[in-house]
Scaffold this active site. Sequence first.
Site, PDB file in Angstrom:
ATOM      1  N   TYR A   1       5.094  85.657  55.679  1.00  0.00           N
ATOM      2  CA  TYR A   1       4.091  84.951  56.458  1.00  0.00           C
ATOM      3  C   TYR A   1       3.054  85.932  57.016  1.00  0.00           C
ATOM      4  O   TYR A   1       3.393  86.823  57.800  1.00  0.00           O
ATOM      5  CB  TYR A   1       4.731  84.177  57.616  1.00  0.00           C
TER       6      TYR A   1
ATOM      7  N   HIS B   1      14.671  84.381  50.890  1.00  0.00           N
ATOM      8  CA  HIS B   1      13.640  83.344  50.947  1.00  0.00           C
ATOM      9  C   HIS B   1      13.752  82.348  49.792  1.00  0.00           C
ATOM     10  O   HIS B   1      13.525  81.152  49.975  1.00  0.00           O
ATOM     11  CB  HIS B   1      12.255  83.996  50.975  1.00  0.00           C
TER      12      HIS B   1
END
Length: 282
Positions: free
Chosen positions: A58, A116
């Site tokens: 992010y 992830h």
Amino acid sequence: MQDDPIPTVKFPNGAEVPALGQGTWAMGEDAGYAKAEIESLKAGIDLGMTLIDTAEMYGDGGAEEIVGQAIKGRRDEVFIVSKVYPWNASLKGTVEACENSLERLGTDRIDLYLLHWRGNYPLAETVEAFETLKATGKIGAWGVSNFDTDDMQELLRVPDGANVAANQVLYNLSRRGVEFDLLPWCQSHDIPLMAYSPIEQGRILHHPELIRIAKANQATPAQVALAFLLERGGVFVIPKTSNVERVRENRDCVSLDITDEDWKALDAAFPPPTGKRSLEML
């Protein structure tokens, strides 16, 4: 309404964490928004939304830096979740990625560290790295993200794979495929599910039936969408916002008392799955 307690979800290691947390996807990408992002996270912590989800992906690490500023001086109040890229998830790379995340977060530990999504490194290698990080105290627990039922079953066959503490997936009213098999499987194995994009990045909020039910409950469509997920056992919800007022609205979703009739209306508008669907991702 903010006096109503946030429900909690228990991790396999016994830790109890608020089921309503905060996401940080797209934070840390523009310095002009940094102050608002930090203030929104602080407001959420004040309101008991102490689980904060982030990732090295992010904002190319920028979101972790935002989180680090928001939790400064309050580390023991929060439960931090971060994630490693699949292409960093080798034995050595996972450890290095975690250390870089710790530096950006300004802390000595990540409470829950996730893969992830699946990549090319063997699960056994990534799990070994996670266990090493856990043994050295750099993470409290580890989990995965975007794993379907067959992925979870494979994971449990890996040495120490049964130590998985959570699976974070795309789950909201318009993305209910996990309810057919993945959610029941996780519930039966006491592995919490974390729901990301719980309002479908805002796209479901204009649905007329959702608006009708929200008005009937003197609520916003987003609050109803969040309440829907919190009704499910063993599910964490991590809405993201950089607006303090929206944070307060999110917090108030736990106070909704939605009728069985309205839940049935939501099922009609957003039908649950009748068969297996491939796991969706954003």
